[in-house]
Scaffold this motif. Structure first.
Motif, PDB file in Angstrom:
ATOM      1  N   SER A  11       1.152  -0.933   0.044  1.00 11.48           N
ATOM      2  CA  SER A  11       0.156   0.032  -0.270  1.00 11.48           C
ATOM      3  C   SER A  11       0.739   1.322  -0.382  1.00 11.48           C
ATOM      4  O   SER A  11       0.309   2.211  -0.397  1.00 11.48           O
ATOM      5  N   GLY A  12       2.179   0.698   0.358  1.00  9.72           N
ATOM      6  CA  GLY A  12       3.095   2.182   0.704  1.00  9.72           C
ATOM      7  C   GLY A  12       2.850   3.179   1.828  1.00  9.72           C
ATOM      8  O   GLY A  12       3.193   4.070   1.831  1.00  9.72           O
ATOM      9  N   ALA A  13       2.283   1.964   2.980  1.00 12.81           N
ATOM     10  CA  ALA A  13       1.969   2.447   3.626  1.00 12.81           C
ATOM     11  C   ALA A  13       2.684   2.485   5.017  1.00 12.81           C
ATOM     12  O   ALA A  13       2.727   1.249   5.598  1.00 12.81           O
ATOM     13  N   GLY A  14       3.327   3.515   5.885  1.00 10.69           N
ATOM     14  CA  GLY A  14       4.770   2.373   7.046  1.00 10.69           C
ATOM     15  C   GLY A  14       3.786   2.371   8.184  1.00 10.69           C
ATOM     16  O   GLY A  14       2.570   2.433   8.698  1.00 10.69           O
ATOM     17  N   VAL A  15       4.269   1.391   9.110  1.00  7.74           N
ATOM     18  CA  VAL A  15       3.824   1.570  10.176  1.00  7.74           C
ATOM     19  C   VAL A  15       4.434   2.077  11.221  1.00  7.74           C
ATOM     20  O   VAL A  15       3.612   1.182  12.547  1.00  7.74           O
ATOM     21  N   GLY A  16       5.516   2.924  11.144  1.00  6.37           N
ATOM     22  CA  GLY A  16       5.143   3.382  12.378  1.00  6.37           C
ATOM     23  C   GLY A  16       6.889   4.638  12.010  1.00  6.37           C
ATOM     24  O   GLY A  16       7.477   4.135  10.943  1.00  6.37           O
TER      25      GLY A  16
ATOM     26  N   PRO B 177       2.506   3.547  -4.785  1.00  7.00           N
ATOM     27  CA  PRO B 177       2.536   2.288  -4.849  1.00  7.00           C
ATOM     28  C   PRO B 177       4.451   1.962  -4.661  1.00  7.00           C
ATOM     29  O   PRO B 177       5.248   2.508  -4.585  1.00  7.00           O
ATOM     30  N   ALA B 178       4.417   0.553  -3.634  1.00  4.00           N
ATOM     31  CA  ALA B 178       5.428   0.454  -3.004  1.00  4.00           C
ATOM     32  C   ALA B 178       6.889   0.467  -4.356  1.00  4.00           C
ATOM     33  O   ALA B 178       6.471  -0.531  -4.995  1.00  4.00           O
TER      34      ALA B 178
ATOM     35  N   ALA C 131      13.380   2.723  -5.999  1.00  5.72           N
ATOM     36  CA  ALA C 131      13.538   3.977  -6.168  1.00  5.72           C
ATOM     37  C   ALA C 131      13.360   4.400  -4.363  1.00  5.72           C
ATOM     38  O   ALA C 131      13.990   5.448  -4.212  1.00  5.72           O
ATOM     39  N   ASN C 132      12.750   3.538  -3.464  1.00  3.12           N
ATOM     40  CA  ASN C 132      13.014   4.115  -2.159  1.00  3.12           C
ATOM     41  C   ASN C 132      12.196   5.572  -2.154  1.00  3.12           C
ATOM     42  O   ASN C 132      12.154   6.225  -1.326  1.00  3.12           O
ATOM     43  N   SER C 133      10.906   5.406  -2.766  1.00  7.98           N
ATOM     44  CA  SER C 133      10.220   6.870  -3.195  1.00  7.98           C
ATOM     45  C   SER C 133       8.938   6.543  -2.421  1.00  7.98           C
ATOM     46  O   SER C 133       8.203   5.958  -2.497  1.00  7.98           O
ATOM     47  N   LYS C 134       8.876   7.967  -0.855  1.00 10.54           N
ATOM     48  CA  LYS C 134       7.806   7.869   0.064  1.00 10.54           C
ATOM     49  C   LYS C 134       7.813   9.248  -0.545  1.00 10.54           C
ATOM     50  O   LYS C 134       8.389  10.075  -0.222  1.00 10.54           O
ATOM     51  N   MET C 135       6.220  10.116   0.241  1.00 10.36           N
ATOM     52  CA  MET C 135       5.694  10.949  -0.124  1.00 10.36           C
ATOM     53  C   MET C 135       5.557  11.870   1.831  1.00 10.36           C
ATOM     54  O   MET C 135       4.541  11.364   1.816  1.00 10.36           O
ATOM     55  N   LEU C 136       6.306  12.576   1.603  1.00 12.12           N
ATOM     56  CA  LEU C 136       5.213  12.803   3.275  1.00 12.12           C
ATOM     57  C   LEU C 136       5.304  14.612   3.189  1.00 12.12           C
ATOM     58  O   LEU C 136       5.565  15.481   2.569  1.00 12.12           O
ATOM     59  N   PRO C 137       3.892  15.126   2.754  1.00  9.86           N
ATOM     60  CA  PRO C 137       3.128  16.304   2.666  1.00  9.86           C
ATOM     61  C   PRO C 137       3.475  17.129   3.102  1.00  9.86           C
ATOM     62  O   PRO C 137       3.617  16.577   5.161  1.00  9.86           O
TER      63      PRO C 137
END
Length: 306
Positions: free
Chosen positions: A209-214, A294-295, A299-305
């Motif tokens: 999902s691309g969502a972290g666990v913490g 998407p994971a 790219a190790n890419s996730k975004m923090l807005p």
């Protein structure tokens, strides 16, 4: 390689690494020589680095690996066979997770005591060396600033994912209770900002999902060490999970040294983009406020807005 028994370790990307410890006799030293190689199966995509090892006497002045094999040289002219033990280690290491696995071709040829010694030496510094060794043999590039940075993504929040600014970053994975987790580091890329904040987010490798666990939110402003601002579990994950993952991270890395180095790298990239928004130094957001994407492990890419 010239040997230095007084050192704790000698790391090289050329295929030989040596770990040193006190020997059985008072004042003596012994070394564990590890010869690195690739998986012998050319069709395999395991990503492992194979290690063959033996004990070296402190009287050896040099260890060589050439067409005639591996041999030691001594200033006193001692025979190589008297300086080296027989081969006592045949294993493989995953540069991402640090997991040690038996060589499938020689599953019973590793001395348990040397396996334990090797396991105790696994940390981020060693895994980086193994990652670069493998990349060199594959003629692959290693960590470098990205040539295709998505400015909209970088400017979406005051912290940017390190993997959005750099390509070919070694994946940092952790094994806990039979599950695999990986991390993404978020830092401020604005060269004009002195917030010195960082966030390390943990992701479940089985969750696409691309969502972290913490996450762990940190102040890295001091000359040494770090200060935890906040630690939080998300998505129903237990608080103890993040605490245990953070312990594994601290065991593998000098977090202050790692994050300060990463911060400098991010700000060097930020200098290339004069249009970067000034950092607002917002309070940390929960992962419910993150934009799930998407994971993409490459790219190790996730975004923090913001």
């Amino acid at each position: 390689m010239n040997l230095k028994p007084t050192a704790s370790r000698q790391l090289s990307e050329e295929g030989i690494i040596v770990f040193w410890r006190d020997g059985a006799l008072p004042g003596s030293r012994q070394g564990l020589v590890c010869i690195l190689s690739m998986c012998p199966n050319p069709e395999c995509a395991c990503g492992l680095v194979y290690i063959s090892g033996f004990i070296i006497d402190e009287r050896a002045g040099e260890i060589c690996w050439d067409d005639d094999g591996v041999h030691a040289k001594s200033p006193e002219g001692i025979d190589s066979e008297d300086l080296m033990s027989e081969w006592m280690l045949s294993t493989a290491v995953d540069p991402s997770s640090g997991e040690i696995v038996n060589d499938p071709d020689f599953p019973d040829e590793s001395n348990p005591a040397l396996m334990k010694w090797l396991s105790s030496e696994i940390n981020g510094e060693l895994l980086d060396v193994l990652y670069r060794f493998r990349a060199r043999l594959n003629d692959s590039a290693v960590e470098q600033p990205s040539e295709a940075i998505d400015l909209d993504c970088v400017e979406a929040g005051h912290l940017a994912a390190f993997g959005d600014l750099f390509d070919r970053v070694r994946e940092d994975e952790y094994l806990l209770n039979g599950k695999r987790y990986w991390t993404c580091i978020y830092l401020c890329p604005d060269p004009n900002c002195d917030c010195h904040e960082a966030r390390i987010v943990f992701f479940d490798d089985a969750d696409d999902s691309g969502a972290g666990v913490g996450w762990v939110y940190l102040d890295i402003s001091g000359p040494v060490g770090i200060r935890i601002i906040e630690m939080s579990a998300e998505r129903g994950a237990p608080e103890d999970l993040i605490k245990e993952l953070w312990k594994l991270h601290e065991r593998r890395h000098d977090a202050g040294l790692l994050l300060r180095r990463r911060e400098v790298q991010c700000k060097m990239v930020g200098k290339r983009f004069g249009s970067l928004s000034r950092c607002q130094c917002a309070q940390p957001l929960s992962l419910d406020e993150m934009i799930p994407v998407p994971a993409d492990r490459d790219a190790n890419s996730k975004m923090l807005p913001e």
